[in-house]
Design a protein around this motif. Structure first.
Motif: not given
Length: 247
Positions: A61-64, A69-70, A151-153
């Motif tokens: 979905i979203f990655w940089k 992520y935890a 940004q993820l939301r």
């Protein structure tokens, strides 16, 4: 991948040491297979989504590269239902050297029909989960966590993704969206799951698999921040798993 936080920083916080509430993403689909590592030839799924699968879904979905992520917990929102799928697969993988040969030698051929094998998969059906996660920036010089969280939301609300999320196998596609209060946690779901993949660390020596002892209590699987020490886990090699499956 590292999701560790300085202990002094964590001790000053509530909320399990996190500065912000969990990010929550709901996901669902028709089929899923989160393969147990000891049953990888004839695939058998864990009853619940694994943290590594949840991380992969969020990254689709979203990655940089500036953050990781935890996963803090996964809630089970649908009854656990099983089904069996029999599929045509190939028996062997193709090495990098073989790929290079196929590209340069026009006479070289790979015949998938000769390498075909029918294998059984014990999968889950009609699944739905609620993923709770935190964003951990890799260094203090990076952008603040709030930027990536927002940004993820936004992407979850719009249904935007870099690639189609999936549940374990690429053909088992997953849908996602914000948390829906209409779906309640399955409180009657309580069981021990044994060793489960916690995360994958990418080191100069290659991939390093990290594990934890998983259990579901009243429909909720809590995920520890730290995995088990390497010496606490002895996993069979791929050849040993294949030998057992052939017996």
């Amino acid at each position: 991948m590292s999701t560790s936080l300085p202990s002094a920083r964590r001790e000053r916080r509530g909320n399990g040491g996190w500065a912000f509430p969990d990010l929550v993403v709901e996901t669902w689909g028709d089929l899923a297979c989160f393969t147990r590592p000891e049953l990888k030839v004839e695939r058998v799924s864990y009853p619940v989504m694994t943290p590594s699968a949840a991380t992969g879904l969020l990254e689709s979905i979203f990655w940089k590269p500036q953050f990781n992520y935890a996963i803090t917990k996964i809630e089970v929102l649908a009854p656990i239902r099983w089904m069996q799928v029999r599929r045509n697969e190939v028996q062997s993988g193709i090495s990098d050297q073989r790929v290079a040969q196929l590209r340069t030698d026009r006479t070289a051929r790979y015949d998938a029909s000769e390498d075909r094998d029918q294998r059984n998969t014990v999968a889950l059906r009609d699944v739905r989960y609620r993923i709770h996660a935190q964003v951990v920036t890799i260094s203090q010089e990076e952008s603040p966590e709030e930027k990536y969280r927002q940004q993820l939301r936004k992407r979850v609300e719009r249904g935007a993704c870099f690639s189609q999320p999936f549940f374990g196998c690429r053909e088992f596609t997953a849908q996602f969206g914000p948390a829906d209060p209409a779906y309640e946690v399955q409180r009657d779901c309580t069981q021990e799951l044994g060793l489960m993949l916690h995360s994958i660390a990418y080191t100069p020596q290659g991939e390093r698999y990290r594990w934890f002892r998983a259990s579901v209590s009243e429909g909720v699987m809590e995920v520890p921040l730290a995995p088990l020490p390497d010496e606490a886990v002895a996993m069979p090699s791929g050849s040993q798993r294949a030998a057992r499956a052939g017996r």
